[in-house]
Design a protein around this motif. Structure first.
Motif, PDB file in Angstrom:
ATOM      1  N   SER A  24      37.458 -17.129 -13.490  1.00  0.00           N
ATOM      2  CA  SER A  24      37.691 -18.569 -13.552  1.00  0.00           C
ATOM      3  C   SER A  24      37.567 -19.189 -12.163  1.00  0.00           C
ATOM      4  CB  SER A  24      39.084 -18.873 -14.116  1.00  0.00           C
ATOM      5  OG  SER A  24      40.091 -18.448 -13.202  1.00  0.00           O
ATOM      6  N   ARG A  25      37.473 -20.502 -12.168  1.00  0.00           N
ATOM      7  CA  ARG A  25      37.407 -21.258 -10.911  1.00  0.00           C
ATOM      8  C   ARG A  25      38.680 -21.045 -10.099  1.00  0.00           C
ATOM      9  NH1 ARG A  25      38.171 -26.424  -8.776  1.00  0.00           N
ATOM     10  NH2 ARG A  25      36.316 -27.308  -7.793  1.00  0.00           N
ATOM     11  N   ARG A  26      39.820 -21.072 -10.766  1.00  0.00           N
ATOM     12  CA  ARG A  26      41.109 -20.890 -10.088  1.00  0.00           C
ATOM     13  C   ARG A  26      41.176 -19.515  -9.425  1.00  0.00           C
ATOM     14  NH1 ARG A  26      46.184 -18.967 -11.909  1.00  0.00           N
ATOM     15  NH2 ARG A  26      47.946 -19.878 -10.784  1.00  0.00           N
ATOM     16  N   GLN A  27      40.710 -18.501 -10.122  1.00  0.00           N
ATOM     17  CA  GLN A  27      40.722 -17.153  -9.551  1.00  0.00           C
ATOM     18  C   GLN A  27      39.820 -17.058  -8.324  1.00  0.00           C
ATOM     19  OE1 GLN A  27      39.875 -14.091 -12.435  1.00  0.00           O
ATOM     20  NE2 GLN A  27      41.600 -14.642 -13.749  1.00  0.00           N
ATOM     21  N   SER A  28      38.696 -17.761  -8.345  1.00  0.00           N
ATOM     22  CA  SER A  28      37.796 -17.722  -7.189  1.00  0.00           C
ATOM     23  C   SER A  28      38.460 -18.333  -5.955  1.00  0.00           C
ATOM     24  CB  SER A  28      36.481 -18.450  -7.503  1.00  0.00           C
ATOM     25  OG  SER A  28      36.664 -19.858  -7.560  1.00  0.00           O
ATOM     26  N   LEU A  29      39.219 -19.407  -6.161  1.00  0.00           N
ATOM     27  CA  LEU A  29      39.917 -20.052  -5.046  1.00  0.00           C
ATOM     28  C   LEU A  29      41.070 -19.187  -4.540  1.00  0.00           C
ATOM     29  CD1 LEU A  29      40.005 -23.713  -6.407  1.00  0.00           C
ATOM     30  CD2 LEU A  29      38.605 -22.849  -4.532  1.00  0.00           C
ATOM     31  N   LEU A  30      41.834 -18.598  -5.463  1.00  0.00           N
ATOM     32  CA  LEU A  30      42.944 -17.741  -5.048  1.00  0.00           C
ATOM     33  C   LEU A  30      42.441 -16.475  -4.363  1.00  0.00           C
ATOM     34  CD1 LEU A  30      45.356 -18.080  -8.120  1.00  0.00           C
ATOM     35  CD2 LEU A  30      45.755 -18.888  -5.778  1.00  0.00           C
ATOM     36  N   THR A  31      41.310 -15.949  -4.816  1.00  0.00           N
ATOM     37  CA  THR A  31      40.722 -14.777  -4.156  1.00  0.00           C
ATOM     38  C   THR A  31      40.333 -15.103  -2.727  1.00  0.00           C
ATOM     39  OG1 THR A  31      39.864 -13.929  -6.267  1.00  0.00           O
ATOM     40  CG2 THR A  31      38.838 -13.095  -4.249  1.00  0.00           C
ATOM     41  N   THR A  32      39.729 -16.270  -2.532  1.00  0.00           N
ATOM     42  CA  THR A  32      39.386 -16.715  -1.178  1.00  0.00           C
ATOM     43  C   THR A  32      40.631 -16.810  -0.311  1.00  0.00           C
ATOM     44  OG1 THR A  32      37.518 -17.994  -2.050  1.00  0.00           O
ATOM     45  CG2 THR A  32      38.267 -18.530   0.169  1.00  0.00           C
ATOM     46  N   PHE A  33      41.684 -17.359  -0.877  1.00  0.00           N
ATOM     47  CA  PHE A  33      42.949 -17.504  -0.160  1.00  0.00           C
ATOM     48  C   PHE A  33      43.502 -16.145   0.259  1.00  0.00           C
ATOM     49  CE2 PHE A  33      47.637 -17.431  -0.631  1.00  0.00           C
ATOM     50  CZ  PHE A  33      47.984 -18.242   0.442  1.00  0.00           C
ATOM     51  N   PHE A  34      43.542 -15.189  -0.658  1.00  0.00           N
ATOM     52  CA  PHE A  34      44.139 -13.891  -0.354  1.00  0.00           C
ATOM     53  C   PHE A  34      43.270 -13.066   0.600  1.00  0.00           C
ATOM     54  CE2 PHE A  34      46.511 -14.681  -4.385  1.00  0.00           C
ATOM     55  CZ  PHE A  34      47.778 -14.649  -3.819  1.00  0.00           C
ATOM     56  N   ILE A  35      41.954 -13.180   0.491  1.00  0.00           N
ATOM     57  CA  ILE A  35      41.091 -12.493   1.463  1.00  0.00           C
ATOM     58  C   ILE A  35      41.325 -13.067   2.854  1.00  0.00           C
ATOM     59  CG2 ILE A  35      38.698 -12.083   2.181  1.00  0.00           C
ATOM     60  CD1 ILE A  35      37.897 -11.996  -0.731  1.00  0.00           C
ATOM     61  N   GLY A  36      41.508 -14.381   2.926  1.00  0.00           N
ATOM     62  CA  GLY A  36      41.800 -15.019   4.209  1.00  0.00           C
ATOM     63  C   GLY A  36      43.095 -14.525   4.818  1.00  0.00           C
ATOM     64  N   LEU A  37      44.095 -14.234   3.977  1.00  0.00           N
ATOM     65  CA  LEU A  37      45.357 -13.703   4.483  1.00  0.00           C
ATOM     66  C   LEU A  37      45.177 -12.299   5.060  1.00  0.00           C
ATOM     67  CD1 LEU A  37      47.972 -14.710   1.736  1.00  0.00           C
ATOM     68  CD2 LEU A  37      47.351 -15.944   3.815  1.00  0.00           C
ATOM     69  N   VAL A  38      44.298 -11.522   4.454  1.00  0.00           N
ATOM     70  CA  VAL A  38      44.092 -10.135   4.898  1.00  0.00           C
ATOM     71  C   VAL A  38      43.353 -10.091   6.229  1.00  0.00           C
ATOM     72  CG1 VAL A  38      42.951  -7.957   4.331  1.00  0.00           C
ATOM     73  CG2 VAL A  38      44.170  -9.229   2.552  1.00  0.00           C
ATOM     74  N   VAL A  39      42.387 -10.993   6.408  1.00  0.00           N
ATOM     75  CA  VAL A  39      41.574 -10.993   7.632  1.00  0.00           C
ATOM     76  C   VAL A  39      42.297 -11.850   8.678  1.00  0.00           C
ATOM     77  CG1 VAL A  39      39.286 -11.389   8.608  1.00  0.00           C
ATOM     78  CG2 VAL A  39      39.516 -10.785   6.203  1.00  0.00           C
ATOM     79  N   PHE A  40      43.371 -11.283   9.238  1.00  0.00           N
ATOM     80  CA  PHE A  40      44.256 -12.040  10.125  1.00  0.00           C
ATOM     81  C   PHE A  40      44.042 -11.741  11.600  1.00  0.00           C
ATOM     82  CE2 PHE A  40      46.535  -8.265   8.549  1.00  0.00           C
ATOM     83  CZ  PHE A  40      46.693  -7.565   9.741  1.00  0.00           C
ATOM     84  N   ILE A  41      43.116 -10.863  11.912  1.00  0.00           N
ATOM     85  CA  ILE A  41      42.936 -10.426  13.297  1.00  0.00           C
ATOM     86  C   ILE A  41      42.533 -11.585  14.202  1.00  0.00           C
ATOM     87  CG2 ILE A  41      41.576  -8.944  14.833  1.00  0.00           C
ATOM     88  CD1 ILE A  41      43.606  -7.440  13.189  1.00  0.00           C
ATOM     89  N   ASP A  42      41.614 -12.423  13.729  1.00  0.00           N
ATOM     90  CA  ASP A  42      41.103 -13.509  14.561  1.00  0.00           C
ATOM     91  C   ASP A  42      40.586 -14.624  13.680  1.00  0.00           C
ATOM     92  OD1 ASP A  42      40.155 -14.226  17.488  1.00  0.00           O
ATOM     93  OD2 ASP A  42      38.473 -14.688  16.170  1.00  0.00           O
ATOM     94  N   ASP A  43      40.781 -15.867  14.114  1.00  0.00           N
ATOM     95  CA  ASP A  43      40.333 -16.996  13.298  1.00  0.00           C
ATOM     96  C   ASP A  43      38.813 -17.084  13.220  1.00  0.00           C
ATOM     97  OD1 ASP A  43      40.542 -17.512  16.028  1.00  0.00           O
ATOM     98  OD2 ASP A  43      40.856 -19.659  15.774  1.00  0.00           O
TER      99      ASP A  43
END
Length: 495
Positions: free
Chosen positions: A138-157
């Motif tokens: 779903s569209r909602r899942q695609s947005l939440l997946t983007t959000f959670f991947i962003g949380l994981v890649v925290f080393i550098d902006d």
């Protein structure tokens, strides 16, 4: 605000070249006149704000951040000394280009661009996107997946802005998510997340800055930094707001609403999209099995994160190691020849030229603002209003404005901390809370400013212009800033 922007855009220079010429001449005359009334004894005072305000006005009209910044730099140099503008411009440019931070940014972003192009050309990025499509329903899942991947890649902006967008944008396109919303979610998990994790480039930089300014003894800067993490309010609030947006609990406002309507009608790309993103540099894909393609994407990403951590959170060393291993992997598998990979790396540098030029112009504006004394003036004006209770909130507001106006989320604090710290000690403010306010301001400025490195790279990675990204996310960052200000007031009276 939206009506004002429409009115300004109606007098776009491309539509009315004569108006553009007249405005330019009037601006030159105005800033020239300021130089004739300058008194070294009095300093520039509030006039030090004018070049930055001029940049913001021009950017709203032209929607061209690099050109606006360059105009602001020249305006500031005319103020300082109109008879040496050309010499001062070349000197400022040379100084900025020789700055260690700028060299690091150019190399990191260029090489990251090269890595992403290799992932595109090898077909590995496409394999990862197809794998995501098979699991996201779903569209909602695609947005939440983007959000959670962003949380994981925290080393550098920078890593967050470029790597996350490249891995998910085909999925979000499939579910008709606008590139502006994608850029907002990526940007909101970049700097806000980086300040909250002590294993990041931001933590390394600011903990060193705390030691240099005697806020921590040698080797204890990171401990002091960690003690302030609970008070880095904007980082927490920004993550909460973007989660609400990604989950659909917070709707679309203003320019974002229009962008989402356009995407829902089948056009995820914005109207001002110029096609200069990573996919433009790598339009074709190599065919590989999904499993091998997944490994060829995931392994370089894991190496990038691991090598960056191994080299004391140095993303430049991390990306160099990753490129070396990735080139060898793809060559041995026959995915890409060495020649194709070298060309791909240079294509990545080429794609990053415009966003890098914007970042460099931002550093040039900061250099001019430093000479005008803008940061010192703003802090000195607010200093008499400082009390132990109000200081965290005032520090957040003032430094957020400074970073928003200069796009220097790190450099501004080299000037500001030696001014802010004595004031904080004088009023006996809670130092951990003040440090949290400073980091919150840095995160907000990097997040909100239309020509900051984080904003430019998030827009570049997602595939939209910096101005489109900045204007669509403005309501959300404003909500975060207002909530953070209120929380800082409450904390000031309770902690």
């Amino acid at each position: 605000m939206e009506q004002v922007i429409k009115a300004l855009y109606a007098i776009h220079p491309k539509r009315h070249p004569l108006i553009s010429i007249l405005v330019t001449l009037a601006a030159v005359a105005f800033f020239w006149s300021l130089s004739t009334t300058y008194s070294p004894d009095e300093g520039w005072g509030f006039k030090s704000l004018l070049p930055t305000l001029f940049v913001l006005a021009i950017a709203l009209i032209s929607r061209a951040p690099f050109e606006s910044l360059l105009v602001g730099v020249i305006a500031g140099l005319i103020m300082i000394n109109p008879s040496t503008v050309v010499t001062s411009l070349t000197d400022t440019m040379s100084t900025v280009m020789g700055n260690d931070t700028i060299i690091w940014i150019v190399l990191v972003c260029g090489l990251m661009g090269g890595l992403i192009v290799l992932l595109e050309k090898s077909g590995c990025l496409n394999s990862f996107s197809e794998w995501l499509k098979g699991r996201i329903k779903s569209r909602r899942q695609s947005l939440l997946t983007t959000f959670f991947i962003g949380l994981v890649v925290f080393i550098d902006d920078y890593l967050n802005c470029l790597a996350v967008s490249s891995s998910v944008k085909k999925v979000t396109d499939h579910y008709k998510v606008s590139r502006e919303k994608l850029a907002y979610i990526i940007d909101s998990t970049a700097a806000p997340m980086c300040i909250l994790v002590p294993v990041s480039t931001w933590a390394v930089f600011f903990s060193g800055l705390l030691e240099e300014n005697d806020l921590a003894t040698s080797g204890k800067g990171l401990s002091v930094y960690i003690s302030a993490i609970p008070y880095m309010v904007y980082g927490w609030v920004a993550l909460f707001v973007v989660f609400l947006v990604a989950s659909g609990m917070l709707g679309n406002f203003g320019a974002m609403k229009k962008a989402e309507k356009r995407a829902f009608n089948g056009q995820p790309l914005p109207d001002d999209y110029t096609g200069d993103s990573m996919e433009a540099a790598a339009p074709t894909y190599r065919k590989t099995s999904n499993f091998i393609g997944m490994l060829n994407f995931i392994v370089p990403m894991l190496i990038l994160i691991g090598a960056t951590i191994y080299y004391d959170i140095d993303l430049l060393k991390g990306v160099i190691v990753t490129l070396g291993i990735t080139v060898a992997m793809y060559y041995l598998q026959g995915l890409l020849s060495l020649e194709d990979q070298m060309k791909g790396i240079f294509e990545g540098f080429k794609v990053m030229l415009y966003p890098l030029s914007t970042v460099i112009a931002g550093f040039m504006l900061k250099s001019v603002n430093d000479e005008l004394g803008m940061t010192s003036y703003i802090v000195s004006v607010v200093a008499p209003m400082m009390t132990a209770e109000l200081m965290p909130a005032l520090v957040f507001v003032v430094m957020a404005a400074v970073v928003f106006g200069t796009a220097s989320s790190w450099g501004s604090f080299i000037i500001a901390i030696p001014i802010v710290v004595p004031i904080a000690l004088g009023v006996d403010a809670n130092m951990a809370l003040v440090i949290g306010a400073l980091l919150s301001a840095s995160s907000f400025g990097s997040h909100a400013c239309f020509f900051s490195d984080s904003t430019v790279l998030a827009a570049q990675g997602a595939g939209c212009s910096p101005m489109s990204h900045a204007l669509t996310q403005l309501p959300y960052v404003s909500i975060g800033a207002v909530i953070s200000f209120i929380i800082f007031i409450v904390l000031g009276y309770t902690v």
